[in-house]
Design a protein around this motif. Structure first.
Motif, PDB file in Angstrom:
ATOM      1  N   ASP A   1      -5.023   0.131  -2.044  1.00 24.02           N
ATOM      2  CA  ASP A   1      -4.739  -1.359  -2.077  1.00 24.02           C
ATOM      3  C   ASP A   1      -3.663  -1.416  -0.978  1.00 24.02           C
ATOM      4  O   ASP A   1      -3.603  -2.478  -0.052  1.00 24.02           O
ATOM      5  CB  ASP A   1      -3.948  -1.682  -3.377  1.00 24.02           C
ATOM      6  N   CYS A   2      -2.573  -0.440  -0.880  1.00 25.47           N
ATOM      7  CA  CYS A   2      -1.796  -0.844   0.157  1.00 25.47           C
ATOM      8  C   CYS A   2      -2.185  -0.645   1.527  1.00 25.47           C
ATOM      9  O   CYS A   2      -1.804  -1.513   2.272  1.00 25.47           O
ATOM     10  CB  CYS A   2      -0.493   0.372   0.001  1.00 25.47           C
ATOM     11  N   ARG A   3      -3.178   0.220   1.565  1.00 23.19           N
ATOM     12  CA  ARG A   3      -3.950   0.172   3.037  1.00 23.19           C
ATOM     13  C   ARG A   3      -4.491  -0.906   3.324  1.00 23.19           C
ATOM     14  O   ARG A   3      -4.514  -1.322   4.696  1.00 23.19           O
ATOM     15  CB  ARG A   3      -4.576   1.593   3.228  1.00 23.19           C
ATOM     16  N   ARG A   4      -4.936  -1.616   2.644  1.00 22.44           N
ATOM     17  CA  ARG A   4      -5.738  -2.812   2.680  1.00 22.44           C
ATOM     18  C   ARG A   4      -5.029  -3.909   3.364  1.00 22.44           C
ATOM     19  O   ARG A   4      -5.108  -4.684   4.466  1.00 22.44           O
ATOM     20  CB  ARG A   4      -6.661  -3.138   1.665  1.00 22.44           C
ATOM     21  N   PHE A   5      -3.846  -4.056   2.625  1.00 25.26           N
ATOM     22  CA  PHE A   5      -2.955  -5.197   3.061  1.00 25.26           C
ATOM     23  C   PHE A   5      -2.274  -4.760   4.458  1.00 25.26           C
ATOM     24  O   PHE A   5      -2.137  -5.405   5.260  1.00 25.26           O
ATOM     25  CB  PHE A   5      -1.860  -5.434   2.183  1.00 25.26           C
ATOM     26  N   LEU A   6      -1.864  -3.413   4.746  1.00 26.37           N
ATOM     27  CA  LEU A   6      -1.416  -2.912   6.055  1.00 26.37           C
ATOM     28  C   LEU A   6      -2.483  -3.157   7.234  1.00 26.37           C
ATOM     29  O   LEU A   6      -2.185  -3.643   8.095  1.00 26.37           O
ATOM     30  CB  LEU A   6      -1.149  -1.436   6.016  1.00 26.37           C
ATOM     31  N   THR A   7      -3.779  -2.933   6.843  1.00 25.29           N
ATOM     32  CA  THR A   7      -5.054  -3.055   7.827  1.00 25.29           C
ATOM     33  C   THR A   7      -5.091  -4.371   8.429  1.00 25.29           C
ATOM     34  O   THR A   7      -5.307  -4.985   9.247  1.00 25.29           O
ATOM     35  CB  THR A   7      -6.561  -2.602   7.214  1.00 25.29           C
ATOM     36  N   ALA A   8      -4.998  -5.423   7.152  1.00 25.06           N
ATOM     37  CA  ALA A   8      -5.203  -6.952   7.461  1.00 25.06           C
ATOM     38  C   ALA A   8      -3.919  -7.280   8.377  1.00 25.06           C
ATOM     39  O   ALA A   8      -4.239  -8.331   8.937  1.00 25.06           O
ATOM     40  CB  ALA A   8      -5.322  -7.528   6.138  1.00 25.06           C
ATOM     41  N   ARG A   9      -3.001  -6.749   8.200  1.00 20.88           N
ATOM     42  CA  ARG A   9      -1.865  -7.217   9.254  1.00 20.88           C
ATOM     43  C   ARG A   9      -1.629  -6.276  10.321  1.00 20.88           C
ATOM     44  O   ARG A   9      -0.436  -6.179  10.732  1.00 20.88           O
ATOM     45  CB  ARG A   9      -0.650  -7.456   8.321  1.00 20.88           C
ATOM     46  N   ASN A  10      -2.693  -5.410  10.528  1.00 22.62           N
ATOM     47  CA  ASN A  10      -2.251  -4.545  11.751  1.00 22.62           C
ATOM     48  C   ASN A  10      -1.106  -3.520  11.797  1.00 22.62           C
ATOM     49  O   ASN A  10      -0.727  -3.217  12.590  1.00 22.62           O
ATOM     50  CB  ASN A  10      -2.502  -5.374  13.209  1.00 22.62           C
ATOM     51  N   ASN A  11      -1.146  -3.202  10.659  1.00 25.26           N
ATOM     52  CA  ASN A  11      -0.019  -2.020  10.115  1.00 25.26           C
ATOM     53  C   ASN A  11       1.228  -2.772  10.323  1.00 25.26           C
ATOM     54  O   ASN A  11       2.256  -1.708  10.613  1.00 25.26           O
ATOM     55  CB  ASN A  11      -0.389  -0.717  10.777  1.00 25.26           C
ATOM     56  N   LYS A  12       1.486  -3.952  10.250  1.00 19.80           N
ATOM     57  CA  LYS A  12       2.883  -4.424  10.571  1.00 19.80           C
ATOM     58  C   LYS A  12       3.348  -4.593   9.124  1.00 19.80           C
ATOM     59  O   LYS A  12       2.968  -5.368   8.352  1.00 19.80           O
ATOM     60  CB  LYS A  12       2.934  -5.872  11.207  1.00 19.80           C
ATOM     61  N   VAL A  13       4.328  -3.768   8.908  1.00 21.96           N
ATOM     62  CA  VAL A  13       4.658  -3.517   7.471  1.00 21.96           C
ATOM     63  C   VAL A  13       5.310  -4.545   6.897  1.00 21.96           C
ATOM     64  O   VAL A  13       5.009  -5.163   5.593  1.00 21.96           O
ATOM     65  CB  VAL A  13       5.931  -2.172   7.397  1.00 21.96           C
TER      66      VAL A  13
END
Length: 280
Positions: free
Chosen positions: A40-52
Motif C-alpha cells: 500500500d505504501c509503495r503504491r502511494f509512493l509510486t503514484a507520486r514518483n517517490n516524493k515522500v
C-alpha cells in the motif's frame, strides 16, 4: 512498484504519522495506518514518483475518505439505489488472475441518487473487486462499455469523483482500462474529462475505436469463456448484479456452453437496460 525499497517505505510511514490530524479524529486513521501494507505504501509512493511528503499527504487524504464513508463497513444497504442499477459488476478474471470490473454505462442513471451515494458505490465496488485478486495480484482490469451512453445522462461531478477515487484513493490498483463502444458524443466529452486524469493513469487507458478489433484485444488477456458474447467471448449470459455471486459454470471444452444458472440471472435488452430472467 519496482525500486521502492524498505528504507523509503519506512520514511513514508514516519512522515505519514507526523502529518497534522484531521478534524475527524484519530482512532480510525490510526487503525488504518496500522493495517496499511508495505505494498500500500509503495503504491502511494509510486503514484507520486517517490516524493515522500507528497505521497504521505495523498495517503492521508485517502485514509480520511475511507473514514468519512466508512468503507470497511459499507454494504448493499448503504447504496440502495446505485447498486441495483447494475452499472458496475464483477466480470470474472483475466488469464493471470486479475479481477475484471465491467461497467455498463447505459445502465448508469445518476439523477436517481446523490453524489455521496455514488462515492460509496464506487468505493464499495473497487474495494470488493480488488480483494478478489488471485495469484499474488493486487490490481484489476477495467472495461467500460459505453454502448448506448448519452451525455444527457452524464453527471460530470460524479465522473470527476470516480477519477479521484481511482487514482488518488486506490492508486496503482488499475493495471489496464479498456473503453469500448464509445459513441461520438462521448469521445467529444473525453476532451473535458481527459485533463482530470493524471499521466500515469492515462498510460493505462485504451480508447478502442469502432474499427478496432475489440474481441481480439480483450481475448489477448481474457479467456473466451469469461468474456460475454457481446464482447467477442462465449459466455452466453451477463454477469449478475452485486451482491449476487456468479454461479454460471462454463464448458471450456469443445461442447456447447452450459446454460446460465446464476441466481437473478440477467438478460440484456435491446435498449441497453437489463431485466431479470427467471432461473431455469
Amino acid at each position: 512498484m519496482a525500486g521502492v525499497g524498505s528504507d523509503l517505505v519506512a520514511e513514508f510511514r514516519a512522515c505519514l504519522t507526523q502529518l497534522p490530524r484531521s478534524k475527524h479524529g484519530t482512532l480510525f486513521e490510526d487503525a488504518e495506518l496500522q493495517t496499511m501494507s508495505d505494498n500500500d505504501c509503495r503504491r502511494f509512493l509510486t503514484a507520486r514518483n517517490n516524493k515522500v511528503e507528497m505521497a504521505a499527504h495523498m495517503a492521508r487524504n485517502a485514509l480520511e475518505w475511507r473514514m468519512r464513508i466508512q468503507l470497511d463497513k459499507l454494504g448493499p444497504s448503504d447504496i440502495p439505489t446505485a447498486l441495483p442499477q447494475g452499472c458496475w459488476r464483477f466480470g470474472g478474471y483475466t488469464r493471470d488472475g486479475q479481477p475484471i470490473m465491467l461497467i455498463k454505462a447505459a445502465l448508469w442513471r445518476p439523477s436517481e441518487y446523490t453524489v455521496d451515494e455514488y462515492g460509496k458505490y464506487v468505493g464499495y465496488m473497487m474495494d470488493t473487486n480488488f480483494k478478489r485478486a488471485k495469484n499474488g495480484h493486487e490490481t484489476a482490469v477495467v472495461i467500460f462499455d459505453m454502448a448506448n451512453f448519452s451525455t444527457l445522462q452524464a453527471n460530470f461531478a460524479m465522473i470527476r469523483l470516480l477519477i479521484t477515487i481511482n487514482q488518488d484513493f486506490f492508486p496503482e490498483r488499475m493495471s489496464r482500462c479498456y473503453i469500448i463502444n464509445s459513441p461520438r458524443l462521448f469521445r467529444w466529452s473525453w476532451r473535458t474529462i481527459y485533463p482530470w486524469v493524471d499521466v500515469r493513469t492515462r498510460d493505462k487507458i485504451s480508447m478502442l475505436a469502432p474499427d478496432d478489433n475489440v474481441a481480439q484485444i480483450l481475448l489477448a488477456d481474457i479467456d473466451s469463456h469469461v468474456l460475454e458474447v457481446a464482447y467477442g467471448g462465449t459466455r452466453p449470459c451477463p454477469y449478475p448484479i452485486p451482491p449476487a455471486e456468479d454461479e454460471y459454470v462454463p464448458d471450456v471444452g469443445h461442447l456447447p456452453s452450459q446454460p446460465c444458472t446464476n441466481a437473478g440471472e440477467l438478460e440484456d435488452t435491446k435498449d441497453g437496460s437489463d431485466t431479470q430472467k427467471p432461473r431455469q
